[in-house]
Design an enzyme around this catalytic site. Structure first.
Site, short mmCIF file in Angstrom:
data_model
loop_
_atom_site.label_atom_id
_atom_site.label_comp_id
_atom_site.label_asym_id
_atom_site.label_seq_id
_atom_site.Cartn_x
_atom_site.Cartn_y
_atom_site.Cartn_z
NE ARG A 17 -1.90 -2.28 3.23
CZ ARG A 17 -2.24 -2.73 4.45
NH1 ARG A 17 -3.36 -2.33 4.99
NH2 ARG A 17 -1.47 -3.56 5.11
CG ASN A 236 -0.82 -0.31 6.86
OD1 ASN A 236 0.14 -1.06 7.08
ND2 ASN A 236 -1.87 -0.28 7.66
C1 UD1 Z 1 -1.88 -5.82 11.11
C2 UD1 Z 1 -2.86 -6.73 11.89
C3 UD1 Z 1 -4.11 -5.93 12.23
C4 UD1 Z 1 -3.73 -4.68 13.02
C5 UD1 Z 1 -2.69 -3.84 12.26
C6 UD1 Z 1 -2.16 -2.75 13.16
C7 UD1 Z 1 -2.52 -9.03 11.08
C8 UD1 Z 1 -3.10 -10.13 10.25
N1 UD1 Z 1 -3.22 -7.88 11.10
O1 UD1 Z 1 -2.53 -5.46 9.90
O2 UD1 Z 1 -5.00 -6.73 13.00
O3 UD1 Z 1 -4.88 -3.92 13.30
O4 UD1 Z 1 -1.57 -4.66 11.89
O5 UD1 Z 1 -1.26 -1.91 12.50
O6 UD1 Z 1 -1.51 -9.22 11.68
N2 UD1 Z 1 4.68 -8.82 7.69
C9 UD1 Z 1 5.62 -9.81 7.51
N3 UD1 Z 1 5.31 -10.86 6.70
C10 UD1 Z 1 4.12 -11.00 6.07
C11 UD1 Z 1 3.15 -9.97 6.26
C12 UD1 Z 1 3.46 -8.90 7.08
O7 UD1 Z 1 6.70 -9.74 8.06
O8 UD1 Z 1 3.93 -11.99 5.36
C13 UD1 Z 1 5.00 -7.68 8.57
C14 UD1 Z 1 4.98 -6.35 7.83
O9 UD1 Z 1 6.25 -6.04 7.31
C15 UD1 Z 1 4.54 -5.37 8.91
C16 UD1 Z 1 3.72 -6.24 9.87
O10 UD1 Z 1 4.03 -7.59 9.57
O11 UD1 Z 1 5.63 -4.84 9.64
C17 UD1 Z 1 2.23 -6.01 9.72
O12 UD1 Z 1 1.85 -6.24 8.37
P1 UD1 Z 1 0.82 -5.26 7.65
O13 UD1 Z 1 0.64 -5.77 6.27
O14 UD1 Z 1 1.20 -3.86 7.84
O15 UD1 Z 1 -0.50 -5.62 8.50
P2 UD1 Z 1 -1.78 -4.71 8.67
O16 UD1 Z 1 -2.66 -4.87 7.49
O17 UD1 Z 1 -1.38 -3.34 9.06
MG MG Z 2 0.42 -2.35 9.10
#
Ligand code: UD1
Ligand code: MG
Length: 468
Positions: A17, A236
Site C-alpha cells: 500500500r 501502511n
Molecule cells: C496488522 C494486523 C491488524 C492490526 C494492524 C495494526 C494481522 C493479520 N493484522 O494489519 O490486526 O490492526 O496490523 O497496525 O496481523 N509482515 C511480515 N510478513 C508477512 C506480512 C506482514 O513480516 O507476510 C509484517 C509487515 O512487514 C509489517 C507487519 O508484519 O511490519 C504487519 O503487516 P501489515 O501488512 O502492515 O498488517 P496490517 O494490514 O497493518
Molecule cells: Mg500495518
C-alpha cells in the site's frame, strides 16, 4: 529467577500500500527508518526490564537492504535476523523466526511487534507485560485502542472468555463498526505460541496466515485497551507516513522548547528526531536541521539555513541562507549569510566565513577569516590569517585534487588564486590580483600581476558619448 523474552519484529512485508520500491520497514520517518524506532523501543524495554532479552527481526521482501541496515546497526550483537521466504502473512512470519532462530522457543515469553509502528515506546511494552505477569492464568495479551476511524485495522470481538481479532476484509457490517482495534503488539507465553502457531490456517479473504488467530474466545487471552491510539499508529500508506512524520517532528520541537531552545516560528522548522540543540539557542524560521547534527548552547541560526550531519559549538552565529553538510564549526565562529560548508570543513574558534564563500574539506585555524566571495578546497589556513575577497584555491587539475597550505598571520589580498599544490608560509603577504603558482616562504611578499600602464588624457578615446 529472572525470566526471558524473545522480541520478534515483523519486517518482511512488501508494504504494497506504500506503492514504493523499498521495504516498508526502511521507509524514512523524521530522519530514521520505521524499523529504527521499533528497535530502539525494544532495546530500551529490554534494558530497563529485569528480563533476559533478544531481538529477532523477520526480513523478506528485499532482504538484502535490511541485512545492510543490520550490518551497520550499533547494537547488532543484540539483534538476529530471520528470513521469511514468501510473504504469506504475519503468522507465517513468526514461524519463519522460530525456524531460523530455534532458540527463541526457549524464551519464557514472546513479544511480537510490527516494524510499521514508529511511535511505540518502551512504556507500552511495560504496560502490556505488567498485565501478563500479574495474571498467572493468562497465556497472551494484545494491545488495543479505540479509534474514531477503524478502517484498515483488525477489530476486537470480545467473547465470553477471551476475544477474537477479525481483519477488516473478513468483517461483516456490524463488526466494521467496532471502534476497538488491534495494534498488532502482543506478548505471549512461548508455550502458547508453540501449541497454537502450527494450527493457524489461511482460510480467510486474504488467503494469508494471520497471527491474530493466536487469540480466540476460548483461550486465556486478554485485550489490553490503551487510552491513546497515538503510540500505535500503523503506517501502511504514504499519507499515514507523512502524518506520523509530522507528529514526531512536532514532539521534537516541543521538547526542545521545554529545554530552552527558542524557535521564532516553530511550525516552519524541519527537524529530524535525533538532532540535539542546546538551551539558549535561537532558530529563525524556515531552517532544516537533519541527520546526526548537534548544536550547542547559545547558537544563533538565522532564517532558511540547511544543516546536515554537522557539529556546531557554543556561541556560533550562522547567518541566513547558509548550507552546512558534515562540517564542524567551533566556538564563537560565524558563517554566512549565504555561505556553503561542504563535507570535511572544520572552522576553528572565532573564525569568520562570510557571504558567498564555499569551503570544502578544509581546516581554518582559530581566528582565520574568509569574508567574501571565495572558494577554499582541500586547504589548511593558519591562525589569524586573512583571506581577501574573491580568493580561489585552484585545487583540481582535471584529474587530481591538490592541497593548499597557508600559514598563520598571513594576508592574502583580494582577487588572488593559489594554484595547488602550494604552500604559503606564516606572516606572508600576497598582493591583490596575484595568481600564485610557486610556494612562498615564511615572511615572504609575493606579487604576480602585469604592470599597470597609465596614459594621461587618453580616456576620451575609450569613453562612449552618453545618449541625450
Ligand atoms: C496488522 C494486523 C491488524 C492490526 C494492524 C495494526 C494481522 C493479520 N493484522 O494489519 O490486526 O490492526 O496490523 O497496525 O496481523 N509482515 C511480515 N510478513 C508477512 C506480512 C506482514 O513480516 O507476510 C509484517 C509487515 O512487514 C509489517 C507487519 O508484519 O511490519 C504487519 O503487516 P501489515 O501488512 O502492515 O498488517 P496490517 O494490514 O497493518
Ligand atoms: Mg500495518
Amino acid at each position: 529467577m529472572s525470566h526471558s523474552i524473545g522480541i520478534v519484529i515483523l519486517a518482511a512485508g512488501k508494504g504494497t500500500r506504500m506503492k514504493t520500491d523499498i521495504p516498508k520497514a526502511l521507509a524514512i520517518c523524521a530522519g530514521y527508518s520505521l524499523l529504527d524506532y521499533v528497535v530502539e523501543a525494544s532495546l530500551s524495554f529490554a534494558k530497563h526490564s529485569s528480563l533476559k532479552a533478544q531481538i529477532g527481526i523477520v526480513v523478506g521482501h528485499r532482504k538484502e537492504m535490511l541485512e545492510k541496515w543490520w550490518q551497520s546497526h550499533s547494537k547488532k550483537d543484540h539483534i538476529k535476523l530471520a528470513h521469511q521466504k514468501e510473504q504469506n502473512g504475519t503468522a507465517d512470519a513468526l514461524k519463519a523466526c522460530f525456524n531460523d532462530l530455534p532458540h527463541f522457543w526457549d524464551f519464557d515469553y514472546t513479544l511480537v511487534a510490527c516494524a510499521d509502528t514508529p511511535l511505540i515506546t518502551e512504556n507500552e511494552f511495560n504496560e502490556l507485560f505488567k498485565v501478563l505477569q500479574k495474571n498467572a492464568q493468562l497465556v497472551g495479551v494484545a494491545a488495543t485502542f479505540e479509534t474514531s476511524d477503524p478502517t484498515g485495522y483488525g477489530r476486537i470481538v470480545n467473547g465470553s472468555n477471551g476475544f477474537r481479532i477479525i481483519e477488516e476484509k473478513d468483517t461483516n457490517e456490524d463488526q466494521k463498526k467496532i471502534k476497538e482495534v488491534n495494534s498488532a503488539f502482543y506478548i505471549l507465553k512461548t508455550s502458547h505460541v508453540k501449541a497454537v502457531l502450527g494450527q493457524i490456517d489461511n482460510k480467510n479473504k486474504s488467503g494469508e496466515f494471520y497471527l491474530t488467530d493466536l487469540f480466540q474466545d476460548n483461550f486465556q487471552v486478554k485485550a489490553v485497551k490503551f487510552p491513546s491510539e497515538t503510540p500505535f499508529l500503523g503506517i501502511n500508506t504514504l499519507e499515514q507516513l507523512a502524518n506520523v512524520d509530522r507528529i514526531i517532528r512536532q514532539k521534537k520541537v516541543k521538547k526542545l522548547m521545554l529545554d530552552g531552545v527558542r524557535f521564532l516560528n516553530p511550525d516552519s522548522v524541519y527537524l529530524d528526531s535525533k538532532v540535539e540543540i542546546g538551551n539558549g539557542t535561537i532558530i529563525y524560521p524556515g531552517c532544516t536541521i537533519i541527520g546526526n547534527t548537534k548544536i550547542a548552547e547559545s547558537v544563533l541560526i538565522e532564517s532558511n539555513c540547511f544543516i546536515k550531519d554537522s557539529l556546531i559549538e557554543e556561541n556560533v552565529k550562522i547567518f541566513a541562507g547558509s548550507y552546512l553538510e558534515e562540517s564542524k564549526v567551533q566556538k564563537n565562529a560565524s558563517v554566512g549569510p549565504m555561505a556553503r560548508l561542504r563535507p570535511g570543513t572544520d572552522l576553528g574558534q572565532e573564525t569568520k566565513v562570510g557571504n558567498f564563500v564555499e569551503i570544502k574539506k578544509s581546516v581554518l585555524a582559530r581566528g582565520a577569516k574568509v569574508s567574501h566571495l571565495s572558494y577554499i578546497g582541500d586547504a589548511e589556513i593558519g591562525e589569524n590569517s586573512n583571506i581577501g575577497c574573491g580568493f580561489i584555491t585552484c585545487n583540481y587539475d582535471g584529474v587530481n585534487k591538490h592541497k593548499t597550505k597557508i600559514g598563520s598571520n598571513t594576508f592574502v589580498g583580494s582577487d588572488c588564486q593559489a594554484v595547488a599544490p602550494i604552500e604559503i608560509g606564516n606572516d606572508a603577504f600576497v598582493a591583490a590580483g596575484s595568481t600564485i603558482t610557486k610556494s612562498i616562504p615564511n615572511g615572504g611578499f609575493a606579487i604576480a600581476r602585469t604592470q599597470q600602464v597609465t596614459k594621461e588624457g587618453k580616456a576620451k578615446n575609450f569613453l562612449k558619448p552618453k545618449k541625450a
